[in-house]
Scaffold this motif. Sequence first.
Motif, PDB file in Angstrom:
ATOM      1  N   LEU A   8       0.834  -1.207   0.000  1.00 34.59           N
ATOM      2  CA  LEU A   8       0.000   0.000   0.000  1.00 34.59           C
ATOM      3  C   LEU A   8       0.868   1.256   0.000  1.00 34.59           C
ATOM      4  O   LEU A   8       0.546   2.245  -0.664  1.00 34.59           O
ATOM      5  N   ARG A   9       1.973   1.201   0.719  1.00 33.09           N
ATOM      6  CA  ARG A   9       2.875   2.350   0.741  1.00 33.09           C
ATOM      7  C   ARG A   9       3.533   2.549  -0.626  1.00 33.09           C
ATOM      8  O   ARG A   9       3.698   3.670  -1.091  1.00 33.09           O
ATOM      9  N   VAL A  10       3.900   1.443  -1.283  1.00 30.96           N
ATOM     10  CA  VAL A  10       4.459   1.524  -2.629  1.00 30.96           C
ATOM     11  C   VAL A  10       3.434   2.176  -3.564  1.00 30.96           C
ATOM     12  O   VAL A  10       3.777   3.058  -4.354  1.00 30.96           O
ATOM     13  N   LEU A  11       2.183   1.752  -3.463  1.00 31.37           N
ATOM     14  CA  LEU A  11       1.138   2.343  -4.308  1.00 31.37           C
ATOM     15  C   LEU A  11       0.964   3.827  -4.020  1.00 31.37           C
ATOM     16  O   LEU A  11       0.900   4.647  -4.944  1.00 31.37           O
ATOM     17  N   ARG A  12       0.885   4.172  -2.746  1.00 36.26           N
ATOM     18  CA  ARG A  12       0.658   5.571  -2.359  1.00 36.26           C
ATOM     19  C   ARG A  12       1.817   6.461  -2.816  1.00 36.26           C
ATOM     20  O   ARG A  12       1.610   7.485  -3.471  1.00 36.26           O
ATOM     21  N   LEU A  13       3.039   6.071  -2.489  1.00 38.82           N
ATOM     22  CA  LEU A  13       4.199   6.870  -2.894  1.00 38.82           C
ATOM     23  C   LEU A  13       4.398   6.848  -4.407  1.00 38.82           C
ATOM     24  O   LEU A  13       4.796   7.849  -5.001  1.00 38.82           O
ATOM     25  N   GLY A  14       4.094   5.707  -5.015  1.00 39.34           N
ATOM     26  CA  GLY A  14       4.208   5.602  -6.461  1.00 39.34           C
ATOM     27  C   GLY A  14       3.253   6.526  -7.186  1.00 39.34           C
ATOM     28  O   GLY A  14       3.620   7.164  -8.179  1.00 39.34           O
ATOM     29  N   VAL A  50       1.787   2.248 -14.617  1.00 42.54           N
ATOM     30  CA  VAL A  50       0.852   1.121 -14.690  1.00 42.54           C
ATOM     31  C   VAL A  50       1.546  -0.156 -14.245  1.00 42.54           C
ATOM     32  O   VAL A  50       0.977  -0.958 -13.491  1.00 42.54           O
ATOM     33  N   PHE A  51       2.787  -0.352 -14.675  1.00 39.32           N
ATOM     34  CA  PHE A  51       3.515  -1.551 -14.279  1.00 39.32           C
ATOM     35  C   PHE A  51       3.742  -1.606 -12.773  1.00 39.32           C
ATOM     36  O   PHE A  51       3.601  -2.649 -12.147  1.00 39.32           O
ATOM     37  N   LEU A  52       4.112  -0.482 -12.169  1.00 38.09           N
ATOM     38  CA  LEU A  52       4.302  -0.415 -10.725  1.00 38.09           C
ATOM     39  C   LEU A  52       3.004  -0.757 -10.004  1.00 38.09           C
ATOM     40  O   LEU A  52       2.997  -1.547  -9.055  1.00 38.09           O
ATOM     41  N   ALA A  53       1.911  -0.192 -10.470  1.00 35.91           N
ATOM     42  CA  ALA A  53       0.619  -0.437  -9.833  1.00 35.91           C
ATOM     43  C   ALA A  53       0.216  -1.903  -9.952  1.00 35.91           C
ATOM     44  O   ALA A  53      -0.280  -2.497  -8.985  1.00 35.91           O
ATOM     45  N   VAL A  54       0.446  -2.499 -11.102  1.00 34.91           N
ATOM     46  CA  VAL A  54       0.092  -3.917 -11.288  1.00 34.91           C
ATOM     47  C   VAL A  54       0.914  -4.791 -10.343  1.00 34.91           C
ATOM     48  O   VAL A  54       0.378  -5.699  -9.693  1.00 34.91           O
ATOM     49  N   THR A  55       2.202  -4.526 -10.234  1.00 34.31           N
ATOM     50  CA  THR A  55       3.054  -5.309  -9.335  1.00 34.31           C
ATOM     51  C   THR A  55       2.585  -5.189  -7.889  1.00 34.31           C
ATOM     52  O   THR A  55       2.479  -6.185  -7.170  1.00 34.31           O
ATOM     53  N   ALA A  56       2.296  -3.979  -7.451  1.00 42.34           N
ATOM     54  CA  ALA A  56       1.837  -3.771  -6.075  1.00 42.34           C
ATOM     55  C   ALA A  56       0.479  -4.425  -5.847  1.00 42.34           C
ATOM     56  O   ALA A  56       0.244  -5.029  -4.789  1.00 42.34           O
ATOM     57  N   LEU A  57      -0.420  -4.333  -6.808  1.00 43.59           N
ATOM     58  CA  LEU A  57      -1.738  -4.955  -6.662  1.00 43.59           C
ATOM     59  C   LEU A  57      -1.641  -6.480  -6.634  1.00 43.59           C
ATOM     60  O   LEU A  57      -2.340  -7.136  -5.853  1.00 43.59           O
TER      61      LEU A  57
END
Length: 145
Positions: A8-14, A50-57
Amino acid sequence: MTVSEAMLRVLRLGLLGALAAAAVAALVGYAVDGGAGAVGGLLGIAVPVVFLAVTALVGLVTVRLAPQQLAAAVMGSWLIKIILLVLVLWLLQGRDFFSTWMFFGAFLVGTFGFLALEAMVLYRARMAYVNPELGKDAGGGGGGR
């Protein structure tokens, strides 16, 4: 910090980083190559976001799975992302509404920037590599595999 909290932190900061990176890419692109440069910069940032979000999800959805299943899900998502990247590049090939150089530059900066962000968040999460509680019921010495 749990894996879910880290993802969640990766998503938020990303996403915050994505907003800043998109603004910078659009401004630099516009300064370098006008409207086409701005579009190229925005497209170049959008792909790694998009790639970062997919990995985090994927990490969030599979957090309760066994490590082997988690690894399979992450590797499967990487394969899908590579296929999608090839498809996006194929669709953009020969188009003149964006600057390919700005796309490439923003894509590289975005990819390495978001990888560094993800690595920094996960490094600072200080998550255990083993579960000392696993194996105590079975008479094992802990450490769990």
